[in-house]
Design an enzyme around this catalytic site. Structure first.
Site, short mmCIF file in Angstrom:
data_model
loop_
_atom_site.label_atom_id
_atom_site.label_comp_id
_atom_site.label_asym_id
_atom_site.label_seq_id
_atom_site.Cartn_x
_atom_site.Cartn_y
_atom_site.Cartn_z
N TYR A 20 81.20 73.55 31.03
CA TYR A 20 81.85 74.78 31.84
C TYR A 20 80.82 75.24 32.94
CZ TYR A 20 85.69 74.68 28.13
OH TYR A 20 86.62 74.39 27.48
N HIS A 63 82.37 68.00 22.22
CA HIS A 63 83.38 68.28 23.22
C HIS A 63 84.56 67.06 23.36
CE1 HIS A 63 84.07 70.73 26.90
NE2 HIS A 63 85.41 70.20 26.43
N ASP A 116 85.69 80.98 23.96
CA ASP A 116 85.47 79.69 23.93
C ASP A 116 84.74 79.15 25.26
OD1 ASP A 116 86.70 77.16 22.20
OD2 ASP A 116 86.87 76.80 24.37
N LYS A 144 80.32 74.24 23.30
CA LYS A 144 80.68 72.51 22.90
C LYS A 144 79.45 71.85 23.46
CE LYS A 144 85.69 73.85 23.30
NZ LYS A 144 85.46 74.76 24.87
#
Ligand code: A2P
Length: 278
Positions: free
Chosen positions: A49, A107, A44, A74
């Site tokens: 990120y 997100h 994930d 996301k």
């Protein structure tokens, strides 16, 4: 092979996934590679990120083939909107080195910008094009879920939420059950600097079952049919968090863990507070 959960679109998702928030791009190949070696088949990540290329490197070098892995990313908040969502999905696929994602999420709803309905339409289009197998959302409140469902008729496969023994989201779980939306749990161990890892009850139950408090918490999620996404930057912890298939928490002990809920009745943080985050 380990347990999977059926989604409302006919696909299935491995119930335990490896979360990679705060994992550096440079560390991702090694740590994600170790997680795959430990047995995880579900990774994930997110545009926000900033480690998709590192995750992609790990997938390319993995000991298992692409089709044995379930890969989620996301959409970054600033890429919301119909055209920009589709464009940025292509960029994610390029960074990851993949021709499709298994799951792509919005997100945050970021309601202040009010682009999440158009963004949801873009995800529906991406699924129609085969670039993603399943689509869902993250950090959506029931009011946001209702709106995208009302306006498109397409129910998200999942909603990814912070959920752990100290914040069990009891007030909105029934809504998700009614709509057949699976809940994916982030920060399942309580998040960064979690106090749950040395909670006396979880330590006691760890000793009873011969497991760590982290393993007890992950098992608590699994036994409630939740999808659970522990993260660690340390391979040995990734291994530990996957070693949860050889014990069952008795129902009385599940009830005791249920008693650790400290935010029952409170709602998710207003998602616009977090618009800057991702
Ligand atoms: P680290 O990356 O340094 O291992 P989560 O966000 O999934 O709830 O996890 C909370 C924190 O607990 C993470 O930041 C992670 O930090 C740490 N952690 C993960 N697995 C374990 C474990 N098995 N034992 C102790 N700490 C853990």
């Amino acid at each position: 092979d380990y347990p999977t959960i059926p989604l409302n679109d006919g696909k299935t998702i491995p119930q335990l996934g490896f979360g990679v928030w705060r994992l550096d791009e440079a560390d991702a190949p090694r740590v994600v590679g170790a997680a795959i070696d430990a047995g995880y088949r579900h990774i994930d990540t997110a545009q926000g990120y900033d480690n998709e290329a590192g995750v992609g490197r790990a997938i390319k070098d993995a000991s298992v083939s692409r089709d044995q892995l379930f890969v989620t990313s996301k959409l970054r908040n600033s890429h919301q909107g119909y055209d920009s969502a589709l464009r940025s999905l292509d960029q994610s696929l390029e960074r990851l080195g993949l021709d499709h994602l298994d799951l792509f999420l919005i997100h945050w709803p970021a309601p202040a910008h009010d682009r999440y309905v158009d963004t949801w339409k873009a995800l529906i289009e991406a699924r129609n094009q085969g670039k993603v197998k399943s689509i869902g959302v993250s950090n959506f409140l029931p009011e946001h879920l209702k709106r995208i469902i009302d306006e498109t008729g397409v129910v998200p496969a999942v909603n990814q939420l912070e959920l752990h023994p100290a914040w069990q989201q009891r007030d909105i779980r029934e809504f998700h059950r009614d709509k057949d939306i699976q809940i994916e749990c982030y920060s399942p161990l309580g998040g960064k600097d979690s106090k749950l890892l040395d909670n006396p009850l979880l330590v006691e139950l760890g000793e009873k079952y011969g497991k760590s408090p982290a393993q007890v918490m992950i098992r608590w999620h699994l036994q409630q049919n939740l999808i659970v996404l522990p993260k660690s930057s340390k391979p040995e912890r990734a291994v530990e968090n996957f070693d949860v298939w050889d014990f069952t928490i008795e129902s009385d002990d599940i009830t005791r863990i249920d008693g650790l809920d400290r935010r029952d009745g409170k709602t998710l943080p207003q998602p616009n507070d977090n618009n800057e985050l991702f």
